[in-house]
Each structure stands twice: as structure tokens, then as C-alpha cells.
Motif scaffolding. Structure first.
Motif, PDB file in Angstrom:
ATOM      1  N   PHE A 245     -27.259 -54.510 -44.752  1.00  0.00           N
ATOM      2  CA  PHE A 245     -25.919 -54.181 -44.824  1.00  0.00           C
ATOM      3  C   PHE A 245     -25.331 -54.341 -43.248  1.00  0.00           C
ATOM      4  CE2 PHE A 245     -22.341 -50.659 -44.094  1.00  0.00           C
ATOM      5  CZ  PHE A 245     -21.360 -51.524 -44.829  1.00  0.00           C
ATOM      6  N   ILE A 246     -24.402 -55.413 -43.017  1.00  0.00           N
ATOM      7  CA  ILE A 246     -24.059 -55.836 -41.728  1.00  0.00           C
ATOM      8  C   ILE A 246     -22.750 -54.684 -41.432  1.00  0.00           C
ATOM      9  CG2 ILE A 246     -22.840 -57.547 -40.289  1.00  0.00           C
ATOM     10  CD1 ILE A 246     -25.726 -58.245 -41.191  1.00  0.00           C
ATOM     11  N   GLY A 247     -21.891 -54.640 -42.369  1.00  0.00           N
ATOM     12  CA  GLY A 247     -20.973 -53.574 -41.962  1.00  0.00           C
ATOM     13  C   GLY A 247     -19.706 -53.768 -43.081  1.00  0.00           C
ATOM     14  N   GLY A 248     -18.795 -52.800 -42.933  1.00  0.00           N
ATOM     15  CA  GLY A 248     -17.728 -53.003 -43.690  1.00  0.00           C
ATOM     16  C   GLY A 248     -16.718 -51.812 -43.290  1.00  0.00           C
ATOM     17  N   TYR A 249     -15.638 -51.574 -44.490  1.00  0.00           N
ATOM     18  CA  TYR A 249     -14.642 -50.622 -44.240  1.00  0.00           C
ATOM     19  C   TYR A 249     -14.249 -50.234 -45.699  1.00  0.00           C
ATOM     20  CZ  TYR A 249     -11.374 -54.775 -44.491  1.00  0.00           C
ATOM     21  OH  TYR A 249     -10.752 -55.872 -44.874  1.00  0.00           O
ATOM     22  N   ASP A 250     -13.931 -48.790 -45.434  1.00  0.00           N
ATOM     23  CA  ASP A 250     -13.550 -48.256 -46.945  1.00  0.00           C
ATOM     24  C   ASP A 250     -12.206 -48.540 -46.927  1.00  0.00           C
ATOM     25  OD1 ASP A 250     -13.031 -46.765 -49.288  1.00  0.00           O
ATOM     26  OD2 ASP A 250     -13.370 -44.732 -48.133  1.00  0.00           O
ATOM     27  N   ALA A 251     -11.766 -49.422 -47.835  1.00  0.00           N
ATOM     28  CA  ALA A 251     -10.225 -49.735 -47.904  1.00  0.00           C
ATOM     29  C   ALA A 251      -9.453 -48.744 -49.155  1.00  0.00           C
ATOM     30  CB  ALA A 251     -10.130 -51.141 -48.961  1.00  0.00           C
ATOM     31  N   GLY A 252     -10.249 -47.708 -49.901  1.00  0.00           N
ATOM     32  CA  GLY A 252      -9.460 -46.950 -50.383  1.00  0.00           C
ATOM     33  C   GLY A 252      -8.612 -47.382 -51.500  1.00  0.00           C
ATOM     34  N   GLY A 253      -7.274 -46.880 -51.389  1.00  0.00           N
ATOM     35  CA  GLY A 253      -6.187 -47.063 -52.258  1.00  0.00           C
ATOM     36  C   GLY A 253      -5.779 -48.823 -52.261  1.00  0.00           C
ATOM     37  N   MET A 254      -6.213 -49.238 -51.024  1.00  0.00           N
ATOM     38  CA  MET A 254      -5.787 -50.671 -50.702  1.00  0.00           C
ATOM     39  C   MET A 254      -6.860 -51.719 -50.806  1.00  0.00           C
ATOM     40  SD  MET A 254      -2.816 -50.530 -48.895  1.00  0.00           S
ATOM     41  CE  MET A 254      -2.766 -51.895 -48.309  1.00  0.00           C
ATOM     42  N   GLU A 255      -7.823 -51.393 -51.912  1.00  0.00           N
ATOM     43  CA  GLU A 255      -8.661 -52.213 -52.242  1.00  0.00           C
ATOM     44  C   GLU A 255      -8.360 -53.745 -52.555  1.00  0.00           C
ATOM     45  OE1 GLU A 255     -12.675 -52.543 -54.839  1.00  0.00           O
ATOM     46  OE2 GLU A 255     -11.882 -50.768 -54.600  1.00  0.00           O
TER      47      GLU A 255
END
Length: 282
Positions: free
Chosen positions: A211-221
Motif C-alpha cells: 500500500f503506497i498511500g491514499g486518502y479517504d474520499a468519504g462522500g466525494m468518492e
């Protein structure tokens, strides 16, 4: 007082906006197949030549495309001339012609800014294409991983300052699931940079996942994803030679227009506008 037919036309246009494909209102993931033309490690970019007349693509784009790589692992694993599947994002009307599905041909290289996924392709046991190695987000691709592996994820962590695929919050966690069938299902939570490895003794294959990285987009997925960056590799005892230009190639599928439900909406809108102009002339 506003003429009644003006109100009718305005109301109809509003209805059409709601009926239109949501993809027309936001950039969408575009999946293509093509050959690697150039790899520029110092600029962190890869240039691909889309070849959708030879290889089946969801959108039949043509020409050269350059963008930033999902992660640097690709520079030691992929070579110019190899055929890959790749994902970028763009507005649907920027890349397609509703009548034919093709991007307007151009001699210029299209700067798509960011590749969200690039995966190496090879022929599987039954001659269909499989992915032996994936760089980027595994959730927005067409070609399955080799040996039947499937990787799904759910991200959690602090909200990003910006939905930028090049900068991820360090505290993002990836709840990662690895499946093949009912008898092979694994799950692990990976922090940024962490690696897991699973083997299946039934076919002597192994999958490694970083897992290099990422972000939790929530409702904006829907608008902010692809939003995860992985390096996934499937190891097998079988010979999985990377697909390259000049070797045996997959037959292209019949071209289909990607306009989908947009075309009837556009036609209906044109008819309404014509009717409105006729009323104005009466």
C-alpha cells in the motif's frame, strides 16, 4: 411578462440536466490499452500510445498520452514497447465524439496530468489478457489479475487538504481484501508503505501487495477517486511473458459508441431548442 413557451423550454432543459448521465458533470476514469513509448524517470512520467484499434478499450481514444506515474516502482518493472492497461481521468466530452466514440485525432501529445493505474499485461491460460503487475488503484481497471486474484479496499484516515493523487495523508489506512474464490479469502489492514504477501498452494501462486498511500474520499468518492495507490504483483510458475508490440496480439472488439444515455438526451434537447426558435419566429 415572460412568454409561456420560454418557461416551458427552461423547465425542459432543467429536466434534461437531471436525466443526463452523471459522468458528463464530472471527470470520469478512462481505461485504455496501448504501448509504452517513453519512460522519463526524472520527470516521473510515462508516455503511452493508445492502440484501441488493435486492443479493446472502453473508450476508443487515439494518439499519445503523457502523465505522472502512480508510483516509482514502475520504472524498474516496465519497459518501453510493452503493452499496458492504463487509467486517467477526463471530462467525457473532452475525449469522445458522440457520433463515433473517438477522440479528435491529433499529432500533439495529450497531457492527462496523472495516470491513476498502469498494469502490465500478459496472455493467460485461455489466451485472454491478465494483469501480472499493477501500479496504482486496483478498483478502476478492466483486465483481471492473474490466477484469479481480486483486490478490494476501503480507506480510512484524516481528510486530505486537497484531493491530490501525488500527496497522501500519512495516517491513511487501507482495509485490504484479497480473494480468489470461496476457499481463498484474506483480509489485512495496511498502513502507508506496508506490504503483505499471500500464497495459494493449490496453484503455486503468490501475490504481494504494497500500500503506497491514499486518502479517504468519504462522500466525494465518485468525484475524488481513484484514490488508492498500490503496487501489486502476482508470481506464478507459469510463463507470463509481458505483452509487447510485435508479438501475438489480441483481436480488437467491435467499436461501440460510449455516448450511452447521453445521445438521446442531446437529441431531445436539440428538438426542444428548435421548437423554441420556431415559436419565437411566429
Amino acid at each position: 411578462m415572460i412568454p409561456k413557451y420560454y418557461i416551458i423550454i427552461a423547465a425542459a432543459c432543467i429536466v434534461l440536466l437531471f436525466l443526463a448521465d452523471p459522468a458528463s458533470a464530472t471527470p470520469i476514469p478512462v481505461i485504455i490499452r496501448g504501448s509504452v513509448v517513453e519512460m522519463n524517470e526524472s520527470a516521473h512520467t510515462v508516455t503511452l500510445r493508445a492502440d484501441c484499434e488493435r486492443y479493446s478499450c472502453r473508450y476508443n481514444v487515439t494518439g499519445l498520452f503523457v502523465g505522472r506515474v502512480p508510483n516509482r516502482e514502475i520504472f524498474s518493472r516496465v519497459k518501453p514497447g510493452e503493452v499496458v492497461e492504463a487509467v486517467f481521468k477526463d471530462w467525457i466530452f473532452q475525449i469522445t465524439d458522440p457520433s463515433s466514440g473517438y477522440i479528435v485525432p491529433s499529432r500533439d501529445t495529450h497531457n492527462i496530468r496523472q495516470w491513476y493505474t498502469i498494469q502490465s499485461l500478459a496472455h493467460g491460460d485461455n489466451g485472454t489478457l491478465v494483469s501480472t503487475e499493477l501500479f496504482g488503484d486496483p478498483g478502476y481497471v478492466d483486465t483481471p489479475l492473474d490466477a484469479g486474484y481480486r483486490v478490494d479496499y476501503r480507506l480510512s484516515g484524516s481528510a486530505p487538504h486537497a484531493y491530490d493523487y501525488a500527496t497522501f495523508p500519512r495516517d491513511t489506512l487501507a482495509n485490504t481484501s484479497v480473494r480468489k474464490d470461496a476457499e481463498f479469502s484474506r483480509s489485512v489492514v495496511l498502513a502507508t508503505g506496508k506490504v503483505c504477501r499471500y500464497s495459494d498452494t493449490r496453484d503455486n501462486t503468490t501475490i504481494t501487495i504494497q500500500f503506497i498511500g491514499g486518502y479517504d474520499a468519504g462522500g466525494m468518492e465518485g468525484k475524488a477517486c481513484p484514490c488508492a495507490d498500490y503496487h501489486i504483483r502476482v508470481l506464478s510458475e507459469k510463463d507470463r511473458t509481458p505483452l509487447a508490440m510485435g508479438r501475438e496480439e489480441e483481436s480488437a472488439a467491435p467499436h461501440k459508441s460510449p455516448s450511452g444515455p447521453l445521445l438521446p438526451v442531446l437529441v431531445a434537447g436539440a428538438m426542444i431548442l428548435v421548437a423554441g426558435f420556431r415559436r419565437m419566429q411566429e
